[in-house]
Design a protein around this motif. Sequence first.
Motif, PDB file in Angstrom:
ATOM      1  N   GLU A  32      -2.781   4.948  -1.650  1.00  0.00           N
ATOM      2  CA  GLU A  32      -3.642   4.592  -2.935  1.00  0.00           C
ATOM      3  C   GLU A  32      -2.535   4.187  -4.139  1.00  0.00           C
ATOM      4  O   GLU A  32      -3.330   3.122  -4.793  1.00  0.00           O
ATOM      5  CB  GLU A  32      -4.364   5.995  -3.160  1.00  0.00           C
ATOM      6  N   LYS A  33      -1.530   4.748  -4.349  1.00  0.00           N
ATOM      7  CA  LYS A  33      -0.738   4.325  -5.311  1.00  0.00           C
ATOM      8  C   LYS A  33       0.669   4.202  -4.997  1.00  0.00           C
ATOM      9  O   LYS A  33       1.188   5.159  -4.272  1.00  0.00           O
ATOM     10  CB  LYS A  33      -0.927   5.184  -6.494  1.00  0.00           C
ATOM     11  N   THR A  46       1.122   7.916  -3.323  1.00  0.00           N
ATOM     12  CA  THR A  46       0.189   8.765  -3.414  1.00  0.00           C
ATOM     13  C   THR A  46      -0.915   8.294  -2.410  1.00  0.00           C
ATOM     14  O   THR A  46      -1.186   7.015  -2.531  1.00  0.00           O
ATOM     15  CB  THR A  46      -0.363   8.834  -4.564  1.00  0.00           C
ATOM     16  N   ARG A  59      -4.686   8.373  -0.598  1.00  0.00           N
ATOM     17  CA  ARG A  59      -5.996   8.592  -0.902  1.00  0.00           C
ATOM     18  C   ARG A  59      -6.496   9.835  -0.463  1.00  0.00           C
ATOM     19  O   ARG A  59      -7.127  10.562  -1.217  1.00  0.00           O
ATOM     20  CB  ARG A  59      -7.076   7.449  -0.352  1.00  0.00           C
ATOM     21  N   ASP A  60      -6.300  10.274   0.541  1.00  0.00           N
ATOM     22  CA  ASP A  60      -6.654  11.661   1.173  1.00  0.00           C
ATOM     23  C   ASP A  60      -5.700  12.023   2.388  1.00  0.00           C
ATOM     24  O   ASP A  60      -5.030  11.270   2.717  1.00  0.00           O
ATOM     25  CB  ASP A  60      -8.082  11.479   1.674  1.00  0.00           C
TER      26      ASP A  60
END
Length: 140
Positions: free
Chosen positions: A121-122, A62, A64-65
Amino acid sequence: MRRLQMDGRTTATALAAEVGLTVAPCHRRLKELESSGVIQGYRAVLDAAKVGLAFEALVFVTLRDRQHMLRFEAEVAGIPQVVEALRLFGEPDFLLRVRAVDLAAYQRFYDEVLVGLPGVEKLTSTIVMKNVKDGGQLPV
């Protein structure tokens, strides 16, 4: 096309006999499929375990943006251990298939490479226990 997906080394002569054509039109059709991009190439399928890459993990990523999307894709495309990368709808954003020698090698790759990719992010990993179906042949 189905026959070529199973054995890309099939000769035009053998293929022509199998589909009921003479060699010349069969060869011409193969060249048309290659030049139009339907046939994108030929490759050898290696046994991962026999070349020391029996460990396989699926990594869900995933970001962040969306600002990092293109940089992330470009970097992942250049990493040999990532043997497949899929951009997904929704979350997670990507699914990566990663090959390594063993769990320790994968852990180093995770710590040294994956966590440092742009915009991450992940990361969620799962270990592949058994590959039930591989090959990616299209149903044509």
